[in-house]
Design a protein around this motif. Sequence first.
Motif, PDB file in Angstrom:
ATOM      1  N   ALA A 283      -5.150   1.278   6.101  1.00  0.00           N
ATOM      2  CA  ALA A 283      -4.194   0.410   5.373  1.00  0.00           C
ATOM      3  C   ALA A 283      -4.121  -0.764   6.536  1.00  0.00           C
ATOM      4  CB  ALA A 283      -3.000   1.080   5.227  1.00  0.00           C
ATOM      5  N   LEU A 284      -4.062  -0.296   7.724  1.00  0.00           N
ATOM      6  CA  LEU A 284      -3.776  -1.374   8.697  1.00  0.00           C
ATOM      7  C   LEU A 284      -5.137  -2.167   8.824  1.00  0.00           C
ATOM      8  CD1 LEU A 284      -2.610   1.283  11.718  1.00  0.00           C
ATOM      9  CD2 LEU A 284      -1.019  -0.403  10.330  1.00  0.00           C
ATOM     10  N   ARG A 285      -6.254  -1.909   8.654  1.00  0.00           N
ATOM     11  CA  ARG A 285      -7.300  -2.679   8.482  1.00  0.00           C
ATOM     12  C   ARG A 285      -7.235  -3.641   7.201  1.00  0.00           C
ATOM     13  NH1 ARG A 285     -11.950  -1.471  11.527  1.00  0.00           N
ATOM     14  NH2 ARG A 285     -11.516  -0.176  13.140  1.00  0.00           N
TER      15      ARG A 285
ATOM     16  N   ILE B 241       0.903  -1.156  -0.141  1.00  0.00           N
ATOM     17  CA  ILE B 241      -0.165  -0.048  -0.048  1.00  0.00           C
ATOM     18  C   ILE B 241       0.755   1.267  -0.089  1.00  0.00           C
ATOM     19  CG2 ILE B 241      -1.869   1.288   1.111  1.00  0.00           C
ATOM     20  CD1 ILE B 241      -2.638  -1.491   2.492  1.00  0.00           C
ATOM     21  N   SER B 242       0.477   2.221  -0.914  1.00  0.00           N
ATOM     22  CA  SER B 242       1.377   3.370  -0.997  1.00  0.00           C
ATOM     23  C   SER B 242       1.051   4.446   0.018  1.00  0.00           C
ATOM     24  CB  SER B 242       1.330   4.125  -2.539  1.00  0.00           C
ATOM     25  OG  SER B 242       2.051   5.163  -2.367  1.00  0.00           O
TER      26      SER B 242
ATOM     27  N   GLY C 270       1.404   7.546  -0.441  1.00  0.00           N
ATOM     28  CA  GLY C 270       1.072   8.854  -0.950  1.00  0.00           C
ATOM     29  C   GLY C 270       1.991   9.925  -1.023  1.00  0.00           C
ATOM     30  N   LYS C 271       1.842  11.016  -1.355  1.00  0.00           N
ATOM     31  CA  LYS C 271       2.882  12.047  -1.726  1.00  0.00           C
ATOM     32  C   LYS C 271       3.391  12.535  -0.392  1.00  0.00           C
ATOM     33  CE  LYS C 271       1.551  13.397  -6.220  1.00  0.00           C
ATOM     34  NZ  LYS C 271       0.315  12.771  -6.326  1.00  0.00           N
ATOM     35  N   ASN C 272       2.477  12.832   0.576  1.00  0.00           N
ATOM     36  CA  ASN C 272       3.193  13.408   1.816  1.00  0.00           C
ATOM     37  C   ASN C 272       2.216  13.085   2.947  1.00  0.00           C
ATOM     38  OD1 ASN C 272       0.303  14.698   1.759  1.00  0.00           O
ATOM     39  ND2 ASN C 272       1.165  16.245   0.191  1.00  0.00           N
ATOM     40  N   ASN C 273       2.629  13.790   4.319  1.00  0.00           N
ATOM     41  CA  ASN C 273       2.083  13.130   5.483  1.00  0.00           C
ATOM     42  C   ASN C 273       0.422  13.278   5.518  1.00  0.00           C
ATOM     43  OD1 ASN C 273       4.291  11.982   6.425  1.00  0.00           O
ATOM     44  ND2 ASN C 273       4.803  13.600   7.646  1.00  0.00           N
ATOM     45  N   ARG C 274      -0.104  14.241   4.590  1.00  0.00           N
ATOM     46  CA  ARG C 274      -1.620  14.472   4.750  1.00  0.00           C
ATOM     47  C   ARG C 274      -2.117  13.277   4.290  1.00  0.00           C
ATOM     48  NH1 ARG C 274      -3.832  18.426   7.199  1.00  0.00           N
ATOM     49  NH2 ARG C 274      -1.781  19.670   7.937  1.00  0.00           N
ATOM     50  N   ASP C 275      -1.574  12.602   2.946  1.00  0.00           N
ATOM     51  CA  ASP C 275      -2.024  11.453   2.420  1.00  0.00           C
ATOM     52  C   ASP C 275      -1.817  10.281   3.258  1.00  0.00           C
ATOM     53  OD1 ASP C 275      -2.639  12.942   0.159  1.00  0.00           O
ATOM     54  OD2 ASP C 275      -0.744  12.266  -0.676  1.00  0.00           O
ATOM     55  N   PHE C 276      -0.730  10.518   3.964  1.00  0.00           N
ATOM     56  CA  PHE C 276      -0.258   9.172   4.752  1.00  0.00           C
ATOM     57  C   PHE C 276      -1.326   9.080   6.139  1.00  0.00           C
ATOM     58  CE2 PHE C 276       3.659   7.147   6.945  1.00  0.00           C
ATOM     59  CZ  PHE C 276       3.105   6.037   7.163  1.00  0.00           C
TER      60      PHE C 276
END
Length: 346
Positions: free
Chosen positions: A301-303, A285-286, A288-294
């Motif tokens: 993602a954990l689920r 699972i990516s 994303g580009k920055n911590n907002r996406d993360f």
Amino acid sequence: MKTTIIREINDETMFLAGKVIKDGGIVAFPTETVYGLGASAYDEAAVNKIYKAKGRPSDNPLIVHISSVDDVGKVAREIPENAKKLLDAFAPGPFTLILKKQPSIPNTVTAGLDTVGVRIPADEIAREFIKAAGVPIAAPSANISGKPSPTKSEHVILDMDGRADAIICGKNAEVGVESTIIDVTGEIPVILRPGGITLEDVKRVCGNAEVDKNVLKGVSKNERPKCPGMKYKHYAPDADVTVIEGDKKATKEKILELVKLANNNGKRVGVLAASEDDFGADLFISEGKNNRDFANILFDALREFDKNNIDVAYVELSMDDSLELAVKNRVYKSAGNKIIYVGEKA
Ligand code: TXA
Ligand code: MG
């Protein structure tokens, strides 16, 4: 228990959700941070149903949600200058103020503390629901205790169908991590849990602010942290999570090595990383580009790891921007503080 799932949002269904609260029931609802599981803050029996539905320890207090700044005084008996400044700047929004409580807020909500967490969510459905209920709504995140917080209605249905009286299905949470908790009872605002409103945001508005020392480290057994929730397991999927932290090149090499090793041991491996490369993992699972996406995709993602029967998961941590603290705090907890530092930051 039969759970009413509310998929259409209109005056009628909001009235229905409000009535469930008035009748002493518990209702899961969307917010811009994560979904909450609410009861009337004045109804101790209803609040106890929340602790039971989540399997939550009774010494971990709930946040009280209101629909407007005008109602802060109903819940808090003092509104210090810093609280006013933060409300002016950011309400409604993803933060919670710790304030001295009104006597009308029962101990069941605050776990016996003299303070109460007060939050005005930005999500419109959340505020419509609170208005329809006509009372302040005590609500923790709508997950089973210890599991990742729910950011999508399907997460809530998975955890709370059969445990809540009703579930309001709204949008996916925009922020994706819980509200910033800011203690404004002292001279300097103290961040007890980092979130969408950052340390820099609070400093800009109040002139000064600090982060509680327990935010990034684990709390030892006999310690009594300012934020009771700090001492409990959080956000942990069934998969065994390890954080790989450091500069990008080093984290990539380390993850590649660990995935190979786990594959050789017959384990199903998950990776959550900022890269485009899938590391040969069973589930990639990516971030994303920055911590907002993360922040936005982290709990989902954990689920996903559990949905895909992942045994071991590696989470890359190599980005830093204003949301770094909020993301780190969640990721460290999901891994039970198992962190491998590599490269320059080691
Ligand atoms: O974004 C959020 O805050 C979400 C949504 C639903 O609003 N709610 C949420 O609630 O994250 P919960 O219960 O999962 O986390 C509340 C945290 C706990 O760690 C609790 O210990 C802390 O807030 N807390 C509540 N009242 C407090 C108080 N009076 N003093 C210090 N910490 C408090
Ligand atoms: Mg929670």
